[in-house]
Scaffold this motif. Structure first.
Motif, short mmCIF file in Angstrom:
data_model
loop_
_atom_site.label_atom_id
_atom_site.label_comp_id
_atom_site.label_asym_id
_atom_site.label_seq_id
_atom_site.Cartn_x
_atom_site.Cartn_y
_atom_site.Cartn_z
N CYS A 42 0.81 -1.23 0.00
CA CYS A 42 0.00 0.00 0.00
C CYS A 42 0.84 1.27 0.00
N GLY A 43 2.16 1.14 0.24
CA GLY A 43 3.05 2.30 0.19
C GLY A 43 3.12 3.12 1.48
N MET A 44 2.39 2.71 2.51
CA MET A 44 2.40 3.47 3.77
C MET A 44 3.75 3.34 4.46
N GLU A 45 4.20 4.46 5.04
CA GLU A 45 5.35 4.48 5.93
C GLU A 45 4.87 5.09 7.23
N TYR A 46 5.10 4.39 8.32
CA TYR A 46 4.58 4.88 9.59
C TYR A 46 5.44 4.38 10.75
N GLN A 47 5.27 5.06 11.89
CA GLN A 47 5.88 4.63 13.13
C GLN A 47 4.77 3.98 13.97
N GLU A 48 5.13 2.92 14.66
CA GLU A 48 4.16 2.28 15.53
C GLU A 48 3.83 3.21 16.70
N GLU A 49 2.62 3.10 17.21
CA GLU A 49 2.12 3.99 18.25
C GLU A 49 3.01 3.99 19.49
N THR A 50 3.54 2.86 19.87
CA THR A 50 4.40 2.80 21.06
C THR A 50 5.67 3.63 20.86
N LEU A 51 6.21 3.65 19.65
CA LEU A 51 7.41 4.43 19.37
C LEU A 51 7.09 5.93 19.38
N ILE A 52 5.95 6.31 18.83
CA ILE A 52 5.53 7.71 18.86
C ILE A 52 5.40 8.19 20.31
N GLU A 53 4.78 7.38 21.15
CA GLU A 53 4.64 7.73 22.56
C GLU A 53 6.00 7.83 23.24
N GLU A 54 6.92 6.95 22.87
CA GLU A 54 8.27 6.98 23.43
C GLU A 54 8.98 8.28 23.09
N ILE A 55 8.88 8.72 21.85
CA ILE A 55 9.51 9.98 21.42
C ILE A 55 8.86 11.16 22.13
N GLU A 56 7.52 11.18 22.16
CA GLU A 56 6.82 12.29 22.80
C GLU A 56 7.11 12.36 24.30
N ASP A 57 7.17 11.20 24.96
CA ASP A 57 7.53 11.18 26.38
C ASP A 57 8.93 11.71 26.59
N GLN A 58 9.87 11.27 25.75
CA GLN A 58 11.25 11.73 25.89
C GLN A 58 11.33 13.25 25.74
N LEU A 59 10.62 13.80 24.77
CA LEU A 59 10.65 15.25 24.56
C LEU A 59 10.02 16.01 25.73
N MET A 60 9.06 15.36 26.42
CA MET A 60 8.44 16.00 27.59
C MET A 60 9.35 15.96 28.81
N LEU A 61 10.27 14.99 28.85
CA LEU A 61 11.04 14.74 30.07
C LEU A 61 12.49 15.22 30.01
N ILE A 62 12.85 15.92 28.95
CA ILE A 62 14.23 16.41 28.81
C ILE A 62 14.22 17.93 28.66
N ASP A 63 15.38 18.53 28.80
CA ASP A 63 15.54 19.96 28.53
C ASP A 63 15.71 20.09 27.02
N THR A 64 14.71 20.63 26.33
CA THR A 64 14.74 20.71 24.87
C THR A 64 15.48 21.95 24.35
N LYS A 65 15.73 22.92 25.20
CA LYS A 65 16.39 24.15 24.73
C LYS A 65 17.75 23.91 24.08
N PRO A 66 18.62 23.05 24.65
CA PRO A 66 19.93 22.86 24.02
C PRO A 66 19.94 21.84 22.87
N LEU A 67 18.80 21.26 22.52
CA LEU A 67 18.79 20.27 21.44
C LEU A 67 19.21 20.90 20.12
N PRO A 68 20.00 20.20 19.34
CA PRO A 68 20.35 20.73 18.01
C PRO A 68 19.12 20.65 17.10
N ASN A 69 19.20 21.29 15.95
CA ASN A 69 18.09 21.27 15.00
C ASN A 69 17.91 19.91 14.35
N SER A 70 18.96 19.09 14.37
CA SER A 70 18.91 17.78 13.74
C SER A 70 19.68 16.78 14.60
N MET A 71 19.09 15.61 14.81
CA MET A 71 19.74 14.55 15.57
C MET A 71 19.12 13.21 15.19
#
Length: 90
Positions: A42-71
């Motif tokens: 079908c051509g779909m590219e996606y991230q599984e829901e558990t991985l999306i939650e993992e990324i969003e949780d990480q971004l909520m729990l770290i200091d995002t100000k010093p993050l580079p624009n790309s990593m």
């Protein structure tokens, strides 16, 4: 692996680059090499829901100000957290 969209058995693990808005809304960062799924039928590219939650949780729990624009995904996940888990998640 089965595609969650078309249920084809032709889905494969892959990695992608994506842009993620920071929780405070100040900017977005490029995250490279995110584990993803690609379905050749079908051509779909996606991230599984558990991985999306993992990324969003990480971004909520770290200091995002010093993050580079790309990593990479792994670099993001290696950033030390203020808290061990997201206690605000219901």
């Amino acid at each position: 692996m089965q595609c969650m969209w078309c249920e084809s058995k032709q889905a494969k693990n892959t990695t992608v680059t994506s842009y993620w808005e920071l929780p405070d809304g100040t900017r977005a960062i490029e995250i490279k090499m995110i584990p993803s799924v690609h379905c050749v039928d079908c051509g779909m590219e996606y991230q599984e829901e558990t991985l999306i939650e993992e990324i969003e949780d990480q971004l909520m729990l770290i200091d995002t100000k010093p993050l580079p624009n790309s990593m990479t995904y792994q670099e993001l996940m290696d950033v030390p957290r203020f808290l061990k888990k997201n206690y605000f998640k219901l």
